[in-house]
Scaffold this active site. Structure first.
Site, mmCIF file in Angstrom:
data_model
loop_
_atom_site.group_PDB
_atom_site.id
_atom_site.type_symbol
_atom_site.label_atom_id
_atom_site.label_comp_id
_atom_site.label_asym_id
_atom_site.label_seq_id
_atom_site.Cartn_x
_atom_site.Cartn_y
_atom_site.Cartn_z
ATOM 1 N N TYR A 1 61.231 10.007 78.876
ATOM 2 C CA TYR A 1 60.811 11.417 78.788
ATOM 3 C C TYR A 1 59.468 11.617 79.502
ATOM 4 O O TYR A 1 59.307 12.551 80.298
ATOM 5 C CB TYR A 1 60.705 11.865 77.313
ATOM 6 C CG TYR A 1 59.993 13.192 77.179
ATOM 7 C CD1 TYR A 1 60.661 14.381 77.454
ATOM 8 C CD2 TYR A 1 58.640 13.243 76.832
ATOM 9 C CE1 TYR A 1 59.999 15.603 77.385
ATOM 10 C CE2 TYR A 1 57.982 14.451 76.761
ATOM 11 C CZ TYR A 1 58.655 15.628 77.030
ATOM 12 O OH TYR A 1 57.999 16.831 76.977
ATOM 13 N N LYS B 1 55.702 -16.126 71.861
ATOM 14 C CA LYS B 1 56.654 -15.259 71.161
ATOM 15 C C LYS B 1 57.054 -15.958 69.880
ATOM 16 O O LYS B 1 57.065 -17.187 69.816
ATOM 17 C CB LYS B 1 57.901 -15.053 72.027
ATOM 18 C CG LYS B 1 58.643 -13.775 71.725
ATOM 19 C CD LYS B 1 58.076 -12.603 72.488
ATOM 20 C CE LYS B 1 58.823 -11.338 72.173
ATOM 21 N NZ LYS B 1 58.362 -10.219 72.985
#
Ligand code: NAD
Length: 348
Positions: A188, A80
């Site tokens: 969703y 990272k």
């Protein structure tokens, strides 16, 4: 904890710095573990209250990527980067910083592959790509890989199916009540897949349009954000922000299963033990939400959609293994997952 002690505690690894007082670049690349392959992990570009905090953030997140890649069985390690965002930065300065960061990434010769994360954009990735080929999510390859959310949601669905199988010995979701916290990109699509399989939905969001869409398309019941925890549901699917499993929410949960896409769902590790004590089956976040990583890896390796689909389906088997082992060892599922990875990589 002292910084080096913290690094040792996390089983590091290499931590690299690059600074340039002329441009204001202050960058950290943390390479946690490369046993399984080159590290993949996004670049954060945020203001930090201290450099110490930024370094620790890079280390913690890099370690998280090692564990996620390993449990997903993709040939990558964990890394990272954090670029500390200067205050009052001009557009020109941002370009210079991203160019220099691109050179920094290139200096690892492919051992670290960067991508978008909090505070970085596709435009930033395009600038980085002028200096290195080891970058994902540029405007050219975003178009090839597309939005990872549907694949992530598909992985979460497989995770919910595994939890339902383990908890209720059922292969179908018909009539099960699922409370979805956050019906944005992933939530969703998850709601859509659940609706197609006959689940009943209770949804919440702070975005009224997103809620109305779920009510219209999936006949979802809508509740206020603070009411989602106590909603009468079999499954709670956190798909909004981190730390939604905390002292306050656990006390309200009525569900048997917690399985959703959000990163860092447990406010603290002890909340995993608390869920177990309450007989609530928790699908560890970094196992169940790996669909997006799978899509990225598929693009990188030139694998086709069938490979990505099969890998995403593998989330089901990984979770069944974790649930079984958690019961046989009498441990929280998150702790068991960490142990499986540590055994794979010879850590600890
Ligand atoms: P998103 O921003 O599209 O959706 C998040 C939704 O949560 C939004 O609709 C937002 O309005 C809603 N929200 C914010 N605060 C809320 C609150 N207090 N209560 C209820 N709803 C709230 O993000 P996303 O891409 O769908 O990701 C959702 C979660 O899954 C994040 O934690 C993300 O890190 C994680 N995740 C996403 C992917 C991916 O492929 N997109 C992959 C892995 C993990």
């Amino acid at each position: 904890m002292d910084l080096f002690e913290y690094a040792e505690d996390l089983d590091f690894g290499d931590i690299h710095f690059k600074v340039n007082p002329k441009t204001g670049l202050r960058a950290i690349v943390a390479l946690h573990n490369l046993t399984l392959g080159p590290a993949i992990g996004g670049c954060r570009f945020l203001e930090y209250d201290s450099s110490d905090h930024a370094v620790r953030d890079a280390m913690r997140l890099a370690r998280g990527m090692t564990y996620k890649s390993a449990i997903t069985r993709v040939p990558h390690g964990g890394g990272k980067s954090v670029v500390i965002r200067p205050k009052n930065m001009s557009d020109a300065q941002r370009v210079e910083i991203m160019e220099e960061f691109g050179e920094f990434v290139d200096s690892f010769g492919g051992a670290y592959i960067t991508a978008e994360d909090s505070g970085t954009t596709v435009a930033d990735m395009d600038i980085i790509a002028t200096r290195t080929e080891h970058v994902l999510g540029t405007s050219t390859n975003v178009a090839s890989s597309g939005d990872p959310s549907p694949v992530t949601a598909r992985g979460v669905l497989h995770g919910i199916q595994a939890a339902v199988k383990y908890k209720y010995d059922r292969d179908d979701l018909a009539g099960l009540r699922v409370a979805v916290q956050g019906v944005g990109s992933v939530g969703y699509h998850l709601a859509k897949y659940l609706h197609e399989l006959g689940a009943e939905l209770i949804v919440t969001d702070i975005n009224q349009d997103a809620l109305k869409r779920c009510e219209r398309e999936f006949h979802a019941a809508i509740v206020a954000p603070e009411a989602i925890y106590s909603a009468q549901a079999d499954i709670f699917a956190p798909c909004a922000l981190g730390a939604s499993i905390n002292d306050s929410s656990i006390a309200q949960l009525t569900c048997d299963i917690v399985a959703g896409s959000a990163n860092n769902q447990l406010a603290e590790d002890r909340h995993g033990a608390e869920l177990r004590a309450r007989n609530i089956l928790y699908a560890p976040d970094y196992v169940i939400n790996a669909g997006g990583l799978i899509q990225v890896v598929a693009d990188l390796a030139g694998e086709d959609a069938d490979w990505a689909r099969a890998k995403t389906e593998g989330i089901y088997d990984s979770l069944i293994e974790i649930f079984r082992r958690a019961d046989s060892d009498g441990l929280p599922t998150g702790e068991v997952t960490d142990r499986i990875v540590e055994e794979m990589l010879g850590l600890k």
